[in-house]
Design a protein around this motif. Structure first.
Motif, PDB file in Angstrom:
ATOM      1  N   CYS A  81     -10.270  -5.932  25.066  1.00  0.00           N
ATOM      2  CA  CYS A  81     -11.197  -5.990  23.919  1.00  0.00           C
ATOM      3  C   CYS A  81     -10.608  -5.256  22.718  1.00  0.00           C
ATOM      4  CB  CYS A  81     -12.545  -5.363  24.267  1.00  0.00           C
ATOM      5  SG  CYS A  81     -13.569  -6.390  25.304  1.00  0.00           S
ATOM      6  N   ARG A  82     -10.054  -4.098  23.017  1.00  0.00           N
ATOM      7  CA  ARG A  82      -9.497  -3.276  21.948  1.00  0.00           C
ATOM      8  C   ARG A  82      -8.313  -4.006  21.288  1.00  0.00           C
ATOM      9  NH1 ARG A  82      -9.145   1.231  24.742  1.00  0.00           N
ATOM     10  NH2 ARG A  82     -11.124   2.095  24.075  1.00  0.00           N
ATOM     11  N   ILE A  83      -7.481  -4.615  22.135  1.00  0.00           N
ATOM     12  CA  ILE A  83      -6.304  -5.330  21.589  1.00  0.00           C
ATOM     13  C   ILE A  83      -6.759  -6.503  20.714  1.00  0.00           C
ATOM     14  CG2 ILE A  83      -4.302  -6.767  22.174  1.00  0.00           C
ATOM     15  CD1 ILE A  83      -3.957  -5.095  24.721  1.00  0.00           C
ATOM     16  N   VAL A  84      -7.662  -7.307  21.257  1.00  0.00           N
ATOM     17  CA  VAL A  84      -8.063  -8.504  20.508  1.00  0.00           C
ATOM     18  C   VAL A  84      -8.790  -8.107  19.222  1.00  0.00           C
ATOM     19  CG1 VAL A  84     -10.361  -8.979  21.530  1.00  0.00           C
ATOM     20  CG2 VAL A  84      -8.910 -10.867  20.817  1.00  0.00           C
ATOM     21  N   ARG A  85      -9.497  -7.036  19.271  1.00  0.00           N
ATOM     22  CA  ARG A  85     -10.228  -6.569  18.095  1.00  0.00           C
ATOM     23  C   ARG A  85      -9.252  -6.132  17.000  1.00  0.00           C
ATOM     24  NH1 ARG A  85     -12.890  -2.349  15.739  1.00  0.00           N
ATOM     25  NH2 ARG A  85     -15.039  -2.809  15.129  1.00  0.00           N
ATOM     26  N   ASN A  86      -8.241  -5.346  17.404  1.00  0.00           N
ATOM     27  CA  ASN A  86      -7.273  -4.862  16.407  1.00  0.00           C
ATOM     28  C   ASN A  86      -6.493  -6.029  15.801  1.00  0.00           C
ATOM     29  OD1 ASN A  86      -7.944  -2.165  16.562  1.00  0.00           O
ATOM     30  ND2 ASN A  86      -6.558  -1.760  18.278  1.00  0.00           N
ATOM     31  N   ILE A  87      -6.096  -6.952  16.663  1.00  0.00           N
ATOM     32  CA  ILE A  87      -5.339  -8.114  16.158  1.00  0.00           C
ATOM     33  C   ILE A  87      -6.218  -8.929  15.199  1.00  0.00           C
ATOM     34  CG2 ILE A  87      -4.362 -10.344  16.857  1.00  0.00           C
ATOM     35  CD1 ILE A  87      -3.328  -8.927  19.403  1.00  0.00           C
ATOM     36  N   SER A  88      -7.477  -9.105  15.568  1.00  0.00           N
ATOM     37  CA  SER A  88      -8.390  -9.901  14.733  1.00  0.00           C
ATOM     38  C   SER A  88      -8.665  -9.201  13.407  1.00  0.00           C
ATOM     39  CB  SER A  88      -9.711 -10.141  15.474  1.00  0.00           C
ATOM     40  OG  SER A  88      -9.470 -10.781  16.699  1.00  0.00           O
ATOM     41  N   LEU A  89      -8.841  -7.887  13.443  1.00  0.00           N
ATOM     42  CA  LEU A  89      -9.090  -7.140  12.195  1.00  0.00           C
ATOM     43  C   LEU A  89      -7.879  -7.220  11.270  1.00  0.00           C
ATOM     44  CD1 LEU A  89     -10.932  -3.926  13.497  1.00  0.00           C
ATOM     45  CD2 LEU A  89     -11.876  -5.623  11.929  1.00  0.00           C
ATOM     46  N   ASP A  90      -6.682  -7.102  11.877  1.00  0.00           N
ATOM     47  CA  ASP A  90      -5.461  -7.206  11.065  1.00  0.00           C
ATOM     48  C   ASP A  90      -5.373  -8.577  10.424  1.00  0.00           C
ATOM     49  OD1 ASP A  90      -4.773  -4.630  11.621  1.00  0.00           O
ATOM     50  OD2 ASP A  90      -3.393  -5.122  13.270  1.00  0.00           O
ATOM     51  N   ARG A  91      -5.680  -9.607  11.215  1.00  0.00           N
ATOM     52  CA  ARG A  91      -5.610 -10.965  10.678  1.00  0.00           C
ATOM     53  C   ARG A  91      -6.655 -11.151   9.569  1.00  0.00           C
ATOM     54  NH1 ARG A  91      -3.705 -16.212  12.403  1.00  0.00           N
ATOM     55  NH2 ARG A  91      -2.547 -15.095  14.000  1.00  0.00           N
ATOM     56  N   ALA A  92      -7.818 -10.573   9.783  1.00  0.00           N
ATOM     57  CA  ALA A  92      -8.869 -10.676   8.771  1.00  0.00           C
ATOM     58  C   ALA A  92      -8.454  -9.966   7.488  1.00  0.00           C
ATOM     59  CB  ALA A  92     -10.158 -10.060   9.308  1.00  0.00           C
ATOM     60  N   ASP A  93      -7.799  -8.808   7.648  1.00  0.00           N
ATOM     61  CA  ASP A  93      -7.331  -8.064   6.470  1.00  0.00           C
ATOM     62  C   ASP A  93      -6.303  -8.888   5.696  1.00  0.00           C
ATOM     63  OD1 ASP A  93      -8.935  -6.000   7.158  1.00  0.00           O
ATOM     64  OD2 ASP A  93      -7.365  -4.728   8.021  1.00  0.00           O
ATOM     65  N   ARG A  94      -5.407  -9.516   6.460  1.00  0.00           N
ATOM     66  CA  ARG A  94      -4.364 -10.336   5.808  1.00  0.00           C
ATOM     67  C   ARG A  94      -5.012 -11.514   5.073  1.00  0.00           C
ATOM     68  NH1 ARG A  94      -1.402  -9.713  10.586  1.00  0.00           N
ATOM     69  NH2 ARG A  94      -1.761 -11.867  11.177  1.00  0.00           N
ATOM     70  N   GLY A  95      -5.979 -12.109   5.725  1.00  0.00           N
ATOM     71  CA  GLY A  95      -6.688 -13.254   5.138  1.00  0.00           C
ATOM     72  C   GLY A  95      -7.381 -12.859   3.846  1.00  0.00           C
TER      73      GLY A  95
END
Lengths: 187, 183
Positions: free
Chosen positions: B71-85
């Motif tokens: 959960c922690r991994i997918v959350r961090n990856i998703s937040l990073d992707r959202a930030d980039r977006g």
């Protein structure tokens, strides 16, 4: 910016917190929660119903006990059997008389017109009869005393009013208080 | 399959560990990522990146709680992707719950420099909440669930959810002020 920082910081919370908030666990937690709430509500409602039933049972029992204690028509009201016995003993000690209940109705029955002599031949009872007037309250005693004084009838002082009355005099005194507190005395 | 068995497969470098993970946790990981990115395609990519990250980190890491770890991994990856977006202006509001969290802390340099400390404070704060609010808070701000879906899960009305979250944020703000943050 700061919101994102906080969002990232949320990733650092403990494994146990993350795992405890898994959807299936949250769902189960709230199902249990709501079930408990429903149980408590049901219990409270049940307790309220039981309280109402108990209260009405107590009220009914009290009411029925009150009905049981009520004197029958024609007997002296407001006195239980023990009290009557006590009164009887007291009167016996006083004048060697005993209480009978039959004479009360005899004395209070509808009497013929008074001929002005204070005696009534048709009644068959011309002699004065010893009467004990028991009053339950000061107010009733005052009423009784006032009525006797108005009628010019001598009476004793004290808790009980002891007086000798002819049926005609008794009829003249008739009022609410007489039905409730007169005892006849006879040898 | 038990988590310990899946982790065992990772340690044996058996690729079936990935499929076992996807079978057991794939939907849930996808749900988290979709809540954060708001895009199915991005979410699928984030979940795949999560499997790869797990493959690369286990071993040597042996997570105590495999689900929380993923959960922690997918959350961090998703937040990073959202930030980039967001940086590419693909969307105005990428992470919906970020704006809510913004209200508890002032956007200052002093606060930005204490990001490491925040996780520790948040962990402690969440543990002080009552059980219901704690679960709602985590569902909203970790899993990224909307008030509507939390309402569906918990059986509490949306207004009730908003009210609990509002009170919790208020308490968090007080705590952060007490800890010396600018609020």
């Amino acid at each position: 910016m700061i919101g994102e920082m906080l969002s990232h910081a949320m990733s650092g919370i403990g494994d146990d917190l993350i795992a405890s908030a898994d959807e299936s666990k949250v769902r189960a937690h709230f199902i249990r929660r709501h079930a408990k709430k429903r149980r408590m509500t049901l219990l409270a409602a049940l307790a309220a119903v039981v309280c109402v039933i108990i209260a009405s049972a107590i009220f009914t029992a009290g009411y029925m006990a009150g009905v049981g204690d009520r004197p029958e028509a024609g007997s002296s009201p407001n006195l239980g059997a023990d009290e009557k016995a006590e009164v009887g003993q007291e009167i016996h000690d006083w004048r060697g008389l005993k209480v009978t209940s039959g004479l009360y109705s005899e004395l209070t029955r509808e009497l013929p017109e008074d001929d002005g002599s204070g005696m009534t031949e048709s009644s068959g009872i011309s002699e004065a009869i010893p009467i004990l007037i028991l009053t339950q309250s000061t107010d009733a005693r005052e009423k009784a005393e006032a009525a006797l004084a108005d009628a010019g009838i001598a009476f004793s002082d004290g808790r009980e009013i002891r007086v000798s009355l002819t049926p005609v005099q008794l009829a003249a005194l008739e009022g609410e208080w007489t039905r409730e507190c007169i005892f006849d005395l006879a040898k | 399959m038990l988590d310990s068995a899946i982790i065992g497969l990772f340690f044996e470098r058996d690729e079936s560990a990935i499929s076992a993970t996807a079978e057991k946790y794939g939907k849930r990981l996808f749900g988290i990522s979709e809540n954060i990115t708001g895009c199915r395609e991005d979410a699928e990519e984030c979940v795949n990146d999560t499997y790869l990250a797990a493959w690369n980190s286990i071993p040597p890491t042996r997570p105590d709680n495999y689900y929380a770890y993923l959960c922690r991994i997918v959350r961090n990856i998703s937040l990073d992707r959202a930030d980039r977006g967001r940086a590419k202006k693909r969307s105005a509001e990428v992470v919906p719950f970020s704006s809510e969290l913004e209200s508890v802390l002032a956007d200052t340099e002093a606060n930005a420099g204490r990001s490491e400390e925040l996780s520790f404070i948040l962990d402690g704060f969440i543990r002080t909440l009552d059980a219901d609010t704690r679960l709602i808070f985590i569902r909203r701000y970790f899993y990224g669930d909307s008030a509507g879906s939390i309402s569906e899960i918990t059986g509490i009305g949306e207004n009730g959810i908003y009210a609990r979250l509002f009170r919790a944020r208020k308490r968090l703000m007080k705590l952060l002020r007490k800890e010396g943050f600018d609020v």
